[in-house]
Design an enzyme around this catalytic site. Structure first.
Site, PDB file in Angstrom:
ATOM      1  N   CYS A   2      -1.461  -3.359  10.831  1.00  0.00           N
ATOM      2  CA  CYS A   2      -2.285  -3.167  12.024  1.00  0.00           C
ATOM      3  C   CYS A   2      -1.783  -1.905  12.714  1.00  0.00           C
ATOM      4  O   CYS A   2      -0.672  -1.465  12.473  1.00  0.00           O
ATOM      5  CB  CYS A   2      -2.144  -4.339  12.974  1.00  0.00           C
ATOM      6  SG  CYS A   2      -2.379  -5.936  12.200  1.00  0.00           S
ATOM      7  N   ARG A  27      -4.471   2.970   7.857  1.00  0.00           N
ATOM      8  CA  ARG A  27      -3.620   1.819   7.595  1.00  0.00           C
ATOM      9  C   ARG A  27      -4.430   0.597   7.151  1.00  0.00           C
ATOM     10  O   ARG A  27      -3.854  -0.372   6.692  1.00  0.00           O
ATOM     11  CB  ARG A  27      -2.825   1.471   8.855  1.00  0.00           C
ATOM     12  CG  ARG A  27      -1.820   2.533   9.239  1.00  0.00           C
ATOM     13  CD  ARG A  27      -1.303   2.316  10.630  1.00  0.00           C
ATOM     14  NE  ARG A  27      -0.505   1.125  10.745  1.00  0.00           N
ATOM     15  CZ  ARG A  27       0.826   1.103  10.749  1.00  0.00           C
ATOM     16  NH1 ARG A  27       1.497   2.217  10.608  1.00  0.00           N
ATOM     17  NH2 ARG A  27       1.479  -0.018  10.885  1.00  0.00           N
ATOM     18  N   TRP A  78      -5.592  -6.291  11.157  1.00  0.00           N
ATOM     19  CA  TRP A  78      -5.817  -6.693   9.761  1.00  0.00           C
ATOM     20  C   TRP A  78      -5.477  -8.176   9.729  1.00  0.00           C
ATOM     21  O   TRP A  78      -4.314  -8.554   9.873  1.00  0.00           O
ATOM     22  CB  TRP A  78      -4.903  -5.905   8.843  1.00  0.00           C
ATOM     23  CG  TRP A  78      -5.210  -6.060   7.383  1.00  0.00           C
ATOM     24  CD1 TRP A  78      -6.171  -5.409   6.677  1.00  0.00           C
ATOM     25  CD2 TRP A  78      -4.532  -6.891   6.447  1.00  0.00           C
ATOM     26  NE1 TRP A  78      -6.124  -5.801   5.351  1.00  0.00           N
ATOM     27  CE2 TRP A  78      -5.130  -6.703   5.184  1.00  0.00           C
ATOM     28  CE3 TRP A  78      -3.471  -7.802   6.545  1.00  0.00           C
ATOM     29  CZ2 TRP A  78      -4.721  -7.373   4.045  1.00  0.00           C
ATOM     30  CZ3 TRP A  78      -3.059  -8.468   5.407  1.00  0.00           C
ATOM     31  CH2 TRP A  78      -3.683  -8.250   4.171  1.00  0.00           C
ATOM     32  N   ASN A 104       1.680  -6.502  16.217  1.00  0.00           N
ATOM     33  CA  ASN A 104       1.720  -6.462  14.747  1.00  0.00           C
ATOM     34  C   ASN A 104       2.836  -7.395  14.310  1.00  0.00           C
ATOM     35  O   ASN A 104       3.931  -7.334  14.874  1.00  0.00           O
ATOM     36  CB  ASN A 104       2.059  -5.053  14.239  1.00  0.00           C
ATOM     37  CG  ASN A 104       0.943  -4.068  14.483  1.00  0.00           C
ATOM     38  OD1 ASN A 104      -0.142  -4.438  14.904  1.00  0.00           O
ATOM     39  ND2 ASN A 104       1.220  -2.802  14.224  1.00  0.00           N
ATOM     40  N   GLY A 105       2.582  -8.211  13.314  1.00  0.00           N
ATOM     41  CA  GLY A 105       3.620  -9.125  12.836  1.00  0.00           C
ATOM     42  C   GLY A 105       3.109 -10.553  12.797  1.00  0.00           C
ATOM     43  O   GLY A 105       1.901 -10.793  12.895  1.00  0.00           O
ATOM     44  N   GLU A 485       0.966   1.503 -13.710  1.00  0.00           N
ATOM     45  CA  GLU A 485       0.496   2.331 -12.595  1.00  0.00           C
ATOM     46  C   GLU A 485      -0.948   2.781 -12.821  1.00  0.00           C
ATOM     47  O   GLU A 485      -1.768   2.735 -11.918  1.00  0.00           O
ATOM     48  CB  GLU A 485       1.445   3.535 -12.427  1.00  0.00           C
ATOM     49  CG  GLU A 485       0.929   4.684 -11.569  1.00  0.00           C
ATOM     50  CD  GLU A 485       0.736   4.349 -10.101  1.00  0.00           C
ATOM     51  OE1 GLU A 485       1.055   3.219  -9.683  1.00  0.00           O
ATOM     52  OE2 GLU A 485       0.214   5.213  -9.370  1.00  0.00           O
ATOM     53  N   LYS A 489      -3.933   1.718 -10.304  1.00  0.00           N
ATOM     54  CA  LYS A 489      -4.690   2.734  -9.578  1.00  0.00           C
ATOM     55  C   LYS A 489      -6.172   2.585  -9.838  1.00  0.00           C
ATOM     56  O   LYS A 489      -6.981   2.651  -8.919  1.00  0.00           O
ATOM     57  CB  LYS A 489      -4.188   4.116  -9.994  1.00  0.00           C
ATOM     58  CG  LYS A 489      -4.271   5.132  -8.946  1.00  0.00           C
ATOM     59  CD  LYS A 489      -3.098   5.254  -7.976  1.00  0.00           C
ATOM     60  CE  LYS A 489      -2.362   4.012  -7.595  1.00  0.00           C
ATOM     61  NZ  LYS A 489      -1.083   4.259  -6.978  1.00  0.00           N
ATOM     62  N   GLU A 492      -7.513  -0.621  -8.105  1.00  0.00           N
ATOM     63  CA  GLU A 492      -7.397  -0.531  -6.654  1.00  0.00           C
ATOM     64  C   GLU A 492      -8.534   0.261  -6.014  1.00  0.00           C
ATOM     65  O   GLU A 492      -9.062  -0.128  -4.973  1.00  0.00           O
ATOM     66  CB  GLU A 492      -6.043   0.145  -6.368  1.00  0.00           C
ATOM     67  CG  GLU A 492      -5.720   0.420  -4.938  1.00  0.00           C
ATOM     68  CD  GLU A 492      -4.302   0.986  -4.779  1.00  0.00           C
ATOM     69  OE1 GLU A 492      -3.784   1.606  -5.721  1.00  0.00           O
ATOM     70  OE2 GLU A 492      -3.729   0.802  -3.705  1.00  0.00           O
ATOM     71  N   HIS A 508       0.490  -9.775 -29.044  1.00  0.00           N
ATOM     72  CA  HIS A 508       0.920 -11.095 -28.577  1.00  0.00           C
ATOM     73  C   HIS A 508      -0.133 -11.727 -27.668  1.00  0.00           C
ATOM     74  O   HIS A 508       0.161 -12.693 -26.959  1.00  0.00           O
ATOM     75  CB  HIS A 508       2.266 -10.986 -27.860  1.00  0.00           C
ATOM     76  CG  HIS A 508       3.368 -10.526 -28.771  1.00  0.00           C
ATOM     77  ND1 HIS A 508       3.925 -11.349 -29.718  1.00  0.00           N
ATOM     78  CD2 HIS A 508       3.979  -9.316 -28.907  1.00  0.00           C
ATOM     79  CE1 HIS A 508       4.847 -10.671 -30.396  1.00  0.00           C
ATOM     80  NE2 HIS A 508       4.887  -9.440 -29.928  1.00  0.00           N
ATOM     81  N   LYS A 607      -2.681   0.347   3.769  1.00  0.00           N
ATOM     82  CA  LYS A 607      -1.706   1.340   3.322  1.00  0.00           C
ATOM     83  C   LYS A 607      -0.292   0.778   3.333  1.00  0.00           C
ATOM     84  O   LYS A 607       0.471   0.973   2.413  1.00  0.00           O
ATOM     85  CB  LYS A 607      -1.790   2.577   4.229  1.00  0.00           C
ATOM     86  CG  LYS A 607      -0.791   3.674   3.880  1.00  0.00           C
ATOM     87  CD  LYS A 607      -1.126   4.286   2.538  1.00  0.00           C
ATOM     88  CE  LYS A 607      -0.139   5.349   2.093  1.00  0.00           C
ATOM     89  NZ  LYS A 607      -0.217   5.593   0.644  1.00  0.00           N
TER      90      LYS A 607
HETATM   91  O1  M6R Z   1       5.007   1.838   1.223  1.00  0.00           O
HETATM   92  P1  M6R Z   1       5.425   1.257  -0.099  1.00  0.00           P
HETATM   93  O2  M6R Z   1       5.730   2.297  -1.111  1.00  0.00           O
HETATM   94  O3  M6R Z   1       6.577   0.289   0.039  1.00  0.00           O
HETATM   95  O4  M6R Z   1       4.185   0.429  -0.579  1.00  0.00           O
HETATM   96  C1  M6R Z   1       4.278  -0.400  -1.710  1.00  0.00           C
HETATM   97  C2  M6R Z   1       2.903  -0.845  -2.183  1.00  0.00           C
HETATM   98  O5  M6R Z   1       2.263  -1.575  -1.182  1.00  0.00           O
HETATM   99  C3  M6R Z   1       2.015   0.348  -2.570  1.00  0.00           C
HETATM  100  O6  M6R Z   1       2.617   1.165  -3.527  1.00  0.00           O
HETATM  101  C4  M6R Z   1       0.666  -0.163  -3.118  1.00  0.00           C
HETATM  102  O7  M6R Z   1       0.850  -0.810  -4.326  1.00  0.00           O
HETATM  103  C5  M6R Z   1      -0.302   1.007  -3.243  1.00  0.00           C
HETATM  104  N1  M6R Z   1      -1.550   0.674  -2.622  1.00  0.00           N
HETATM  105  C6  M6R Z   1      -0.559   1.397  -4.665  1.00  0.00           C
HETATM  106  O8  M6R Z   1      -1.384   2.524  -4.748  1.00  0.00           O
END
Ligand code: M6R
Length: 612
Positions: A2, A27, A78, A104-105, A485, A489, A492, A508, A607
């Site tokens: 948030c 964010r 959020w 936030n929290g 990765e 990506k 996502e 497997h 984010k």
């Molecule tokens: O800020 P961080 O690097 O700790 O974030 C970790 C993950 O939340 C972050 O890498 C997430 O997987 C991304 N959206 C991937 O693109």
């Protein structure tokens, strides 16, 4: 995840709050809200709205409320407790609408507190845990807002970045922090509170980072910080070096594309001033204070979440092979619930772009409590992780705005290579090997730039592959985490299903899914596992699977086996993950763009994942 913005000072136009909130949009959020104290009416006005900040702005503009106020608080939510509704959006308030706050929290014991407060006669209007805090402050309020906040916080179990105003003590903002980021922007005749530096840049570059269990009291000309027992604390004012310009798109269609194009720069920034070519070594000033402790460690954990966990896994392989230290990589959300075997010769490296990822931070705290050496690889300066680790190295990747992590990942990989050389040269790594890695590192930004030049070819391939709904990404050894990765990506930002798997694992199970409708992206540079990868590719081709290979330039043989090839320049095996990642980031980006996705803010994601 948030966003918080609070303001007290000479400006009384609340539009300032809306503009600041827009800089926190990246964010991720589902609703937004504002509350402001109007001195003439001696009243706090508030508006809360689900949806984008634009909707909040429209509501404010069409309201009959005066748009003038000071102090004011703004928030993007959020949802965690309670659905996405106007009532659940922040700010929240007490029974008499005297106290307003944004948070936030998570209040972990909110059920017990809600029950108790209900029995005492408090009336609740939302389903949130946050609202409890407003009623607790109301309960303790005797004319001084900070004292009431301190009393309330002593009853709360959980995490918070909290900003509070009251119409009965209106000439101040009170804020507090526990495990959720919050900073003060120190301006001219104004003071600001924000969950993120990007909300204050443009107004001031002077910031004070709040620590856990600190309460801040802001007036237009002053700020003071206390502990929960009202004892005043001294704080240092830091200078932030990101300007607003850096945080803008720089002419690209999306932040993500801009950030991919900055990947060579991310490598360059990470190595700048850190390589000692003649000694085949690196200089990492952030590790000076722990140098001798690091010489004696016998086991290393590497911990991160999401993309940062893939960097950690590459780090595990590199440090194990070149520094000879037994390594174990894990994801924060798993390790914190395990009982790893730890002793005083164990250290941990925490990898995070934001430095605020809740699960990574929780594991960090656990390791710290056990007295282990904790190190950070972090992008955001002054973040919780950067402050809580014993020592660390910044990736210096610059602000990353797109939710998908790209250049920060490249910065993490590069920094892990530096760590590998540092730890290796403390041990058995030869001068020759050190020199070799360092001299290849120097070339890497140029090699990365060469890959970016193939962008239009990758876009053409994206055109071809965008029609498929399921993808496999395969790789081995250093490029197995890169397969993960690439798949993350793609899913996502394009919302297509993609699965990353180790090449050797195909038969497997996953092979059962391969046919002409399921393409595979095979990462197969010319390295020690190349032949094995070719066998895996043959297995796929035998089942009519389409294969797009990432291969090393000069490899003409592969063209005869696969359907399409993207070439990367040659480098050391250990450094290939940096180069193989770049086309995968571009591939995911172009597919998502061709499918018209909301690339910088993919649905359901944020984010910075500051809740567990
Ligand atoms: O800020 P961080 O690097 O700790 O974030 C970790 C993950 O939340 C972050 O890498 C997430 O997987 C991304 N959206 C991937 O693109």
């Amino acid at each position: 995840m948030c966003g918080i913005f609070g303001y007290i000072g000479q400006n009384t136009n609340i539009e300032l709050g809306l503009n600041a909130l827009k800089r926190l949009e990246y964010r991720g959020y589902d609703s937004a809200g504002a509350a402001w104290f109007n001195d003439e009416k001696k009243e706090i006005f508030y508006i809360k709205k689900t949806g984008r900040i634009k909707s909040l702005e429209e509501e404010i503009n069409k309201s009959v409320f005066p748009k003038i106020g000071n102090p004011f608080i703004f928030h993007t939510r959020w949802a965690s407790h309670g659905g996405i509704t106007d009532a659940n959006a922040h700010p929240h308030y007490d029974c008499h609408k005297n106290i307003f706050l944004v948070h936030n929290g998570i209040v972990e014991n909110y059920r017990v507190l809600k029950q108790r407060l209900s029995e005492e006669g408090h009336k609740f209007y939302s389903d949130t845990d946050t609202e409890i805090i407003a009623h607790l402050i109301e309960k303790f309020f005797k004319g001084n807002l900070e004292e009431a906040v301190m009393s309330a916080l002593k009853l709360i179990e959980g995490t918070y970045a909290l900003v509070v105003i009251s119409q009965k003590d209106p000439n101040k903002i009170v804020a507090a922090r526990k495990s959720s980021p919050l900073l003060i922007g120190v301006g001219e005749k104004e003071n600001i509170l924000a969950s993120d530096a990007s909300a204050v840049i443009g107004r001031t570059k002077k910031v004070v980072y709040l620590n856990d269990d600190e309460v801040a009291v802001l007036t237009p000309n002053d700020f003071n910080i206390f502990n929960l027992d009202n004892i005043k604390k001294e704080k240092v004012i830091d200078e932030i070096d990101w300007d607003l310009e850096e945080a803008q798109k720089g002419g690209y269609k999306h932040f993500m594309l801009k950030e991919i194009m900055e990947e060579p720069e991310a490598i360059q920034n990470a190595i700048l001033g850190r390589l000692i070519e003649d000694d085949g070594n690196v200089k990492l000033g952030g590790l000076d204070s722990v140098e001798s402790r690091l010489r004696n460690i016998e086991k290393l954990f590497l911990i991160g979440c999401g993309t940062a966990s893939f960097a950690s896994q590459v780090g595990e392989y590199m440090i194990e092979e070149y520094a000879g230290i037994p390594c174990e990589f894990d994801i924060g959300s798993e390790l914190r619930y395990r009982k790893p075997i730890l002793d005083k010769k164990t250290a941990a490296i925490f990898v995070s772009q934001s430095g605020e990822t809740a699960d990574t931070l929780a594991t960090l705290k656990e390791f710290k409590n056990k007295g282990l050496l904790t190190l950070g690889i972090t992008n955001v300066v002054g973040s919780s992780q950067a402050r809580e680790t014993d020592a660390g190295v910044y990736t210096r990747s610059g602000p990353e705005i797109a939710v998908a992590s790209t250049k920060a990942f490249i910065g993490q990989l590069t920094t892990l290579i530096l760590f590998t050389v540092y730890l290796g040269r403390q041990r058995e790594m030869s001068l020759v090997m050190g020199k070799r890695i360092v001299s290849e590192l120097v070339k890497l930004p140029d090699l990365a730039n060469q890959i970016l030049k193939t962008d239009s070819e990758i876009r053409r391939l994206a055109e071809k592959y965008k029609k498929y709904h399921n993808f496999f990404f395969i790789g081995r050894k250093y490029n197995y985490p890169i397969a993960l990765e690439g798949a993350l990506k793609l899913k996502e930002i394009s919302y297509l299903h993609a699965e990353g798997t180790a090449g050797g694992e195909l038969k497997h199970g996953p092979l059962a899914l391969i046919d002409e409708n399921v393409p595979t992206i095979a990462i197969c540079p010319s390295d020690s596992v190349y032949e094995k990868m070719i066998s895996n590719i043959q297995e796929i081709k035998a089942r009519k699977g389409l294969v797009l290979a990432i291969a090393t330039e000069g490899n003409e043989e592969i063209k005869k086996i696969v359907d399409d090839v993207i070439y990367i320049p040659k480098t050391l095996e250990m450094l290939t993950p940096i180069l193989t990642t770049i086309p995968l980031h571009l591939f995911a980006y172009h597919i998502a763009d061709l499918l018209g996705r909301d690339i910088d803010k993919p649905k359901n994601l944020a984010k910075s994942v500051t809740i567990e």
